[in-house]
Design an enzyme around this catalytic site. Structure first.
Site, PDB file in Angstrom:
ATOM      1  N   CYS A 163      22.230   6.960  48.913  1.00  0.00           N
ATOM      2  CA  CYS A 163      22.877   7.891  47.998  1.00  0.00           C
ATOM      3  C   CYS A 163      24.241   8.217  48.597  1.00  0.00           C
ATOM      4  CB  CYS A 163      22.014   9.143  47.803  1.00  0.00           C
ATOM      5  SG  CYS A 163      21.779  10.117  49.304  1.00  0.00           S
ATOM      6  N   ARG A 164      24.768   9.380  48.302  1.00  0.00           N
ATOM      7  CA  ARG A 164      26.078   9.740  48.827  1.00  0.00           C
ATOM      8  C   ARG A 164      26.008  10.054  50.315  1.00  0.00           C
ATOM      9  NH1 ARG A 164      29.017  14.211  49.880  1.00  0.00           N
ATOM     10  NH2 ARG A 164      27.345  15.570  49.235  1.00  0.00           N
TER      11      ARG A 164
END
Length: 111
Positions: free
Chosen positions: A75-76
């Site tokens: 993810c981020r």
């Protein structure tokens, strides 16, 4: 002594950039980006498919995946993908790997 925040051990592996990059090239590897569609379209790791952890269809899409593959999630920042790894492991997936630091720390090409 002070490990009262985590009630059970992690049942997935946090990987460095290098280990993640090496692992995702395996024949049975599946790369999953658990960010939103907007985040996904702003730049992704080549070969990744988008299954938004916060989306309404996440559980249904995960349930349909074969359990005999090796899953590389990101993810981020590594938080949502860690949660997704945990969910998948609880569902019986035996090989889930989280990109520690997420795509923000990814020094390689994004497409």
């Amino acid at each position: 002594m002070f490990n009262f925040f985590r009630t059970k051990p992690k049942n997935y592996t946090d990987l460095s950039n290098e280990d993640f990059k090496t692992g995702m090239t395996a024949k049975d590897a599946v790369i999953i980006d658990v960010r939103t569609a907007g985040e996904f379209h702003s730049g992704k790791i080549k070969g990744a498919r988008n299954i938004d952890l916060m989306g309404p269809g996440f559980m249904g899409q995960i349930q349909n995946l074969p359990k005999d593959k090796k899953y590389y999630l990101y993810c981020r920042s590594g938080n949502r993908s860690g949660q997704a790894c945990e969910i998948m492991a609880d569902m019986g997936f035996e090989s889930t790997h989280n990109l520690a630091g997420g795509i923000m720390s990814w020094p390689y090409e994004v497409v």
